[in-house]
Design an enzyme around this catalytic site. Structure first.
Site, PDB file in Angstrom:
ATOM      1  N   GLN A 110     -18.608  34.950  24.635  1.00 46.92           N
ATOM      2  CA  GLN A 110     -18.601  36.146  25.481  1.00 46.92           C
ATOM      3  C   GLN A 110     -19.063  37.392  24.735  1.00 46.92           C
ATOM      4  O   GLN A 110     -18.673  38.518  25.061  1.00 46.92           O
ATOM      5  CB  GLN A 110     -17.193  36.366  26.052  1.00 46.92           C
ATOM      6  CG  GLN A 110     -16.705  35.217  26.916  1.00 46.92           C
ATOM      7  CD  GLN A 110     -15.299  35.427  27.451  1.00 46.92           C
ATOM      8  OE1 GLN A 110     -14.725  36.521  27.331  1.00 46.92           O
ATOM      9  NE2 GLN A 110     -14.735  34.394  28.058  1.00 46.92           N
ATOM     10  N   CYS A 111     -19.904  37.216  23.756  1.00 54.44           N
ATOM     11  CA  CYS A 111     -20.401  38.317  22.931  1.00 54.44           C
ATOM     12  C   CYS A 111     -21.755  38.784  23.464  1.00 54.44           C
ATOM     13  O   CYS A 111     -22.499  38.005  24.076  1.00 54.44           O
ATOM     14  CB  CYS A 111     -20.529  37.845  21.484  1.00 54.44           C
ATOM     15  SG  CYS A 111     -21.193  39.075  20.335  1.00 54.44           S
ATOM     16  N   GLY A 112     -22.064  40.054  23.211  1.00 53.39           N
ATOM     17  CA  GLY A 112     -23.368  40.551  23.605  1.00 53.39           C
ATOM     18  C   GLY A 112     -24.513  39.873  22.881  1.00 53.39           C
ATOM     19  O   GLY A 112     -25.665  39.921  23.329  1.00 53.39           O
ATOM     20  N   THR A 114     -24.494  36.574  22.276  1.00 53.06           N
ATOM     21  CA  THR A 114     -24.400  35.144  22.573  1.00 53.06           C
ATOM     22  C   THR A 114     -25.707  34.562  23.099  1.00 53.06           C
ATOM     23  O   THR A 114     -26.210  33.558  22.573  1.00 53.06           O
ATOM     24  CB  THR A 114     -23.271  34.876  23.589  1.00 53.06           C
ATOM     25  OG1 THR A 114     -22.024  35.257  23.008  1.00 53.06           O
ATOM     26  CG2 THR A 114     -23.217  33.405  23.960  1.00 53.06           C
TER      27      THR A 114
END
Length: 237
Positions: A110-112, A114
């Protein structure tokens, strides 16, 4: 003359506050200036004390050196010395990757970063897996709680959405006292610009065919931008 080992070690305990280096630089006739128990003051005037004191200091220094060398010899020297668990709970001996170039990445769902990282990692793997590249993905939830799922959910996400064919391992911590041993080794082998700690998701380590950590890349460094380094280690330049 002192004959019993118990007496010798008693002396050593009483003089434990004196630096070992003192024995090598202070003549015995100046030892009287060093604070010591009253009942031993007269003994320091004899050459016997000088001999025993120097021998004890030599023994203590030798013991410390041997202990240090033993500790160093037990420290891992290569990634290939580690065994880790994969996302399905199986033990994986990393010595099976001898002769492979490894890209080790702490991933999150859920990371920018990803989408771009997972996409480019899959592209790199498809291009170089037959030439000796392996990507080892270690999920981690220490950065913004951006990997909250369990191992099954992480596998489904990576393999379904991004067609990840490279191995994905058990979720780990990468910083702090609970950091996985492999990450302690990676960080000690290649520190970051502002300290050894992992700064965010998708920090990358490049490992050569012998298991040596040769490069470290920031989270914002794209996998595609390090393709040239991978090719060099593969001997495909």
């Amino acid at each position: 003359m002192i004959r019993s080992s118990s007496s010798i070690f008693s002396l050593l305990r009483q003089y434990r506050s004196i630096p070992i280096s003192v024995a090598s630089i202070v003549p015995y006739n100046r030892l009287s200036s060093i604070s010591k128990p009253t009942h031993l003051r007269s003994f320091t005037k004899s050459s016997n004390f000088s001999s025993v004191y120097l021998n004890l200091s030599h023994f203590s220094l030798r013991f410390r050196l041997q202990h240090s060398m033993a500790s160093d010899s037990s420290s891992p020297k290569s990634i290939h010395e580690f065994t880790v668990k994969d996302a399905r709970g199986n033990d994986v001996d990393l010595s099976t990757y001898k002769g492979k170039v490894l890209l080790i990445v702490n991933v999150a769902s859920q990371c920018g970063l990803t989408n771009s990282n997972y996409t480019e990692m899959s592209e790199l793997y498809a291009k170089y897996k037959d030439k000796g590249l392996e990507i080892l993905a270690f999920p981690c939830n220490q950065f913004g709680n951006q990997e909250p799922g369990n191992n099954d959910e992480i596998l489904e996400f990576a393999c379904t959405r991004f067609k990840a064919e490279y191995p994905i391992f058990d979720k780990v911590d990468v910083n702090g006292d609970t950091a996985a041993p492999i990450y302690k080794f990676l960080k000690s082998s290649k520190g970051g610009l502002f300290g050894d700690g992992i700064k965010w998701n998708f920090t990358k380590f490049l490992v050569d065919k012998e298991g040596n950590v040769v490069e470290r890349y920031a989270p914002t460094t794209s996998p595609s931008s390090i393709e040239k380094d991978i090719k060099k280690r593969l001997g495909d330049s």
